[in-house]
Design a protein around this motif. Structure first.
Motif, PDB file in Angstrom:
ATOM      1  N   GLU A  43      -7.122  -5.172   9.763  1.00 27.38           N
ATOM      2  CA  GLU A  43      -7.314  -4.177   8.664  1.00 27.38           C
ATOM      3  C   GLU A  43      -6.269  -3.235   8.628  1.00 27.38           C
ATOM      4  OE1 GLU A  43      -9.696  -4.544   6.762  1.00 27.38           O
ATOM      5  OE2 GLU A  43      -9.497  -2.367   5.746  1.00 27.38           O
ATOM      6  N   ARG A  44      -5.831  -2.588   9.883  1.00 27.12           N
ATOM      7  CA  ARG A  44      -4.852  -1.582   9.900  1.00 27.12           C
ATOM      8  C   ARG A  44      -3.552  -2.290   9.489  1.00 27.12           C
ATOM      9  NH1 ARG A  44      -4.252  -0.336  15.591  1.00 27.12           N
ATOM     10  NH2 ARG A  44      -6.199  -1.747  15.855  1.00 27.12           N
ATOM     11  N   ALA A  45      -3.253  -3.414   9.754  1.00 27.48           N
ATOM     12  CA  ALA A  45      -2.095  -4.060   9.249  1.00 27.48           C
ATOM     13  C   ALA A  45      -2.072  -4.542   7.721  1.00 27.48           C
ATOM     14  CB  ALA A  45      -1.656  -5.345   9.753  1.00 27.48           C
ATOM     15  N   VAL A  46      -2.963  -4.825   7.198  1.00 27.97           N
ATOM     16  CA  VAL A  46      -3.219  -4.876   5.852  1.00 27.97           C
ATOM     17  C   VAL A  46      -3.155  -3.671   4.949  1.00 27.97           C
ATOM     18  CG1 VAL A  46      -5.061  -5.512   3.801  1.00 27.97           C
ATOM     19  CG2 VAL A  46      -4.834  -7.078   5.761  1.00 27.97           C
ATOM     20  N   THR A  47      -3.828  -2.552   5.321  1.00 25.00           N
ATOM     21  CA  THR A  47      -3.612  -1.403   4.638  1.00 25.00           C
ATOM     22  C   THR A  47      -2.138  -0.898   5.021  1.00 25.00           C
ATOM     23  OG1 THR A  47      -5.863  -0.539   5.300  1.00 25.00           O
ATOM     24  CG2 THR A  47      -4.081   1.193   4.855  1.00 25.00           C
ATOM     25  N   ALA A  48      -1.591  -1.024   6.108  1.00 21.06           N
ATOM     26  CA  ALA A  48      -0.179  -0.535   6.326  1.00 21.06           C
ATOM     27  C   ALA A  48       0.858  -1.273   5.254  1.00 21.06           C
ATOM     28  CB  ALA A  48       0.341  -0.606   7.851  1.00 21.06           C
ATOM     29  N   THR A  49       0.723  -2.568   5.246  1.00 21.44           N
ATOM     30  CA  THR A  49       1.277  -3.584   4.336  1.00 21.44           C
ATOM     31  C   THR A  49       1.210  -3.166   2.800  1.00 21.44           C
ATOM     32  OG1 THR A  49       1.177  -5.259   6.139  1.00 21.44           O
ATOM     33  CG2 THR A  49       1.908  -5.914   3.946  1.00 21.44           C
ATOM     34  N   TYR A  50      -0.011  -2.923   2.491  1.00 18.59           N
ATOM     35  CA  TYR A  50      -0.488  -2.669   1.327  1.00 18.59           C
ATOM     36  C   TYR A  50       0.492  -1.457   0.653  1.00 18.59           C
ATOM     37  CZ  TYR A  50      -2.877  -1.381  -3.093  1.00 18.59           C
ATOM     38  OH  TYR A  50      -3.030  -0.952  -4.409  1.00 18.59           O
ATOM     39  N   ASP A  51       0.090  -0.382   1.505  1.00 17.63           N
ATOM     40  CA  ASP A  51       0.642   0.910   1.156  1.00 17.63           C
ATOM     41  C   ASP A  51       2.475   0.958   0.915  1.00 17.63           C
ATOM     42  OD1 ASP A  51      -1.566   1.967   1.411  1.00 17.63           O
ATOM     43  OD2 ASP A  51      -1.146   3.293   3.401  1.00 17.63           O
ATOM     44  N   ASN A  52       2.995  -0.096   2.041  1.00 10.71           N
ATOM     45  CA  ASN A  52       4.403  -0.094   2.196  1.00 10.71           C
ATOM     46  C   ASN A  52       4.997  -0.769   0.671  1.00 10.71           C
ATOM     47  OD1 ASN A  52       6.975   0.479   3.870  1.00 10.71           O
ATOM     48  ND2 ASN A  52       7.212  -1.715   3.052  1.00 10.71           N
ATOM     49  N   ILE A  53       4.116  -1.727   0.367  1.00 16.03           N
ATOM     50  CA  ILE A  53       4.324  -2.539  -0.832  1.00 16.03           C
ATOM     51  C   ILE A  53       4.347  -1.982  -2.179  1.00 16.03           C
ATOM     52  CG2 ILE A  53       4.233  -4.838  -2.246  1.00 16.03           C
ATOM     53  CD1 ILE A  53       3.550  -6.070   0.461  1.00 16.03           C
ATOM     54  N   VAL A  54       2.926  -1.337  -2.140  1.00 11.73           N
ATOM     55  CA  VAL A  54       2.641  -0.769  -3.380  1.00 11.73           C
ATOM     56  C   VAL A  54       2.984   0.863  -3.568  1.00 11.73           C
ATOM     57  CG1 VAL A  54       0.704  -0.390  -4.968  1.00 11.73           C
ATOM     58  CG2 VAL A  54       1.184  -2.273  -3.829  1.00 11.73           C
ATOM     59  N   GLU A  55       2.739   1.459  -2.544  1.00 13.42           N
ATOM     60  CA  GLU A  55       2.900   3.040  -2.552  1.00 13.42           C
ATOM     61  C   GLU A  55       4.187   3.398  -2.272  1.00 13.42           C
ATOM     62  OE1 GLU A  55       0.549   4.885  -3.668  1.00 13.42           O
ATOM     63  OE2 GLU A  55      -0.883   3.154  -3.968  1.00 13.42           O
ATOM     64  N   ARG A  56       4.871   2.933  -1.270  1.00  9.98           N
ATOM     65  CA  ARG A  56       6.268   3.393  -0.921  1.00  9.98           C
ATOM     66  C   ARG A  56       7.234   2.594  -1.057  1.00  9.98           C
ATOM     67  NH1 ARG A  56       3.133   4.462   3.780  1.00  9.98           N
ATOM     68  NH2 ARG A  56       4.779   3.134   5.256  1.00  9.98           N
ATOM     69  N   GLY A  57       7.295   1.197  -1.285  1.00 12.21           N
ATOM     70  CA  GLY A  57       8.449   0.464  -1.372  1.00 12.21           C
ATOM     71  C   GLY A  57       9.182   0.195  -0.055  1.00 12.21           C
ATOM     72  N   PHE A  58      10.126  -0.632  -0.266  1.00 15.47           N
ATOM     73  CA  PHE A  58      10.772  -1.086   0.600  1.00 15.47           C
ATOM     74  C   PHE A  58      11.955  -0.271   0.839  1.00 15.47           C
ATOM     75  CE2 PHE A  58       9.165  -5.342  -0.485  1.00 15.47           C
ATOM     76  CZ  PHE A  58       8.599  -5.449   0.728  1.00 15.47           C
TER      77      PHE A  58
END
Ligand code: ZN
Length: 378
Positions: A171-186
Motif C-alpha cells: 500500500e505504501r509503495a503504491v502511494t509513493a509510486t503514484y505520487d512520484n509519477i503523477v504528482e512530482r514526476g521523475f
C-alpha cells in the motif's frame, strides 16, 4: 523510551573510561540497529507487475479510461511494436487512454503506459505518438518508476518483509509510486534518459525520430498561448534546452528513419484539443488520491514530509509539465501569484472520466507484423 536509553548511556559514561564508553555506545547502537533493521525496497518482476497493476488502477480511477476498443487497439499496436524493440519485450505491456482533456502521459512499473485523450489530441502523426510512447516505455524498461521510490523512507522494509508478503508495505509503495509519477514526476536525469533512449527506440522501429520534438514543440506553443491569457508559464528555457538536446542527439547518432504514418493516425485518432485555459479542473488536494483521504490529510499536516524523504535532486519535466518542478516552493509561489489559481496545474489536475476499467486488446505476432507492413515500417 528515549529517556531511559539516555539514562543508561549517562550511567555508563560515569562508570567507564572514555574509550570504553565509545565502544559501549557503539555496541548498543549496532544491536539496536540489528533488531530494527530497515532495507531498501527490492522487488521481483512479479512484484513489479503487482505494484504496476495497483498504481495503474489508481491512475485509471483518478482520470477514467476512454471506453473505445478501436482507439485502444490502435494505441496497443503502436505501443507493442515499440515495446518489442525494447530491452523488456516480454513484459505484459498495457496501453491505456485516459479520459481527460489534460495533456499528460504516465508510465507505471511492469509495463503500464497511460496517455491522456488531451495528449492524443495534440499528436499530429504516428511518429509523434511513437516519440511519446517510446519515452514512457523507457521509464518502464529502465525501472525509473521503481528506483524513484526505492530510497523513500515510506517504503523501507523490515527485515522479514517482502513487497508481495506485506499488504501495508505494498500500500505504501503504491502511494509513493503514484505520487512520484503523477504528482512530482521523475528527476531530470531520468527524463533526459527517456528522451534519448525513447527517440532511439522509435527510430529503430522505423519512425521519424523527431516525433517527440514535434509533439513537445506543439506543447510549448500551447503553453505560450496560455501565458498571454493568464500570465502562467512565464518562459521555459528548460523546454528549449530539452528540444535542442534531442535534436542534437538525432544528428549525432545519425538517426534517419522517415516514417510518419500520418494518414493512419488521422484515421484512428480524432480527438480535438482543449485550450489549457478552459480545461475543467478538480481540487488537487482532493483529486490526486483515489481513496487516499488519509494520505491527503497527512500531506496537509506536514507538507515538507515528502521533500524530506527525497534526495534534493533536480526534478524533471513531465510531458505536460513545462515549469521545472525543481525548487518546488519557489515555483508554486510564482504560479499562485501570477495565475491566481492556487497551484492548480490544469494538465495534471484536469477533471477525468468515471470508468477505470482497462479496455482489453488481444494481439498476436501476426497483427504487429501486418501493422508494421501497412505503415511502411521495416
Ligand atoms: Zn518522462
Amino acid at each position: 523510551m528515549m529517556r531511559i536509553v539516555l539514562g543508561v548511556a549517562l550511567t555508563c559514561a560515569a562508570a567507564v573510561p572514555v574509550s570504553a564508553q565509545l565502544g559501549q555506545i557503539g555496541k548498543v547502537v549496532s544491536v539496536a540497529k540489528k533488531a530494527n533493521e530497515v532495507r531498501d525496497l527490492s522487488m521481483t518482476d512479479a512484484e513489479e507487475q503487482e505494484l504496476g497493476a495497483a498504481v495503474s488502477e489508481r491512475i485509471r480511477t483518478r482520470y477514467g479510461v476512454v471506453q473505445d476498443a478501436a482507439v485502444h487497439r490502435y494505441l496497443a499496436l503502436v505501443g507493442t511494436a515499440l515495446a518489442q524493440g525494447s530491452t523488456r519485450p516480454a513484459l505484459p505491456w498495457t496501453f491505456v487512454v485516459l479520459d481527460t482533456d489534460g495533456v499528460n502521459a504516465f508510465a507505471a512499473p511492469g509495463g503500464y503506459v497511460h496517455i491522456t485523450r488531451g495528449a492524443l489530441a495534440l499528436v499530429k502523426n504516428e511518429a509523434e505518438l511513437a516519440g511519446v510512447l517510446g519515452h514512457e516505455i523507457i521509464h518502464v524498461t529502465e525501472k525509473h518508476t521503481i528506483r524513484a521510490i526505492q530510497k523513500s523512507k515510506a517504503v523501507q522494509m523490515g527485515a522479514a518483509e517482502t513487497l508481495s508478503g506485506s499488504s501495508s508495505l505494498m500500500e505504501r509503495a503504491v502511494t509513493a509510486t503514484y505520487d512520484n509519477i503523477v504528482e512530482r514526476g521523475f528527476g531530470r536525469a531520468e527524463e533526459n534518459e527517456s528522451d534519448e533512449m525513447g527517440v532511439t527506440l522509435a527510430n529503430k522501429i522505423g519512425y521519424a525520430p523527431n516525433g517527440l520534438v514535434g509533439f513537445l514543440t506543439t506543447l510549448k506553443d500551447r503553453n505560450q498561448a496560455s501565458k498571454e491569457k493568464r500570465g502562467l508559464f512565464a518562459s521555459h528555457p528548460e523546454m528549449q534546452e530539452r528540444l535542442d538536446r534531442i535534436t542534437k542527439l538525432i544528428a549525432s547518432k545519425k538517426l534517419t528513419a522517415t516514417a510518419t504514418v500520418q494518414p493512419r493516425f488521422a484515421k484512428n485518432i480524432s480527438y480535438k484539443p482543449v485550450p489549457v485555459t478552459v480545461i475543467a479542473t478538480v481540487d488537487p488536494g482532493a483529486a490526486g488520491l483515489a481513496g487516499g483521504d488519509a494520505k491527503a490529510a497527512e500531506k496537509k499536516e506536514d507538507p515538507k514530509a515528502a521533500e524530506k524523504t527525497e534526495e534534493p535532486k533536480k526534478r524533471g519535466f513531465g510531458l505536460g509539465r513545462m515549469l521545472p518542478s525543481g525548487g518546488g516552493e519557489k515555483k508554486s509561489a510564482q504560479v499562485t501569484a501570477s495565475g491566481g489559481a492556487r497551484g492548480v496545474d490544469p494538465e495534471k489536475d484536469s477533471k477525468g472520466g468515471s470508468n477505470p476499467k482497462v479496455v482489453p486488446v488481444k494481439l498476436v505476432a501476426a497483427d504487429i507484423t501486418a501493422f508494421k507492413k501497412d505503415g511502411g515500417l521495416p
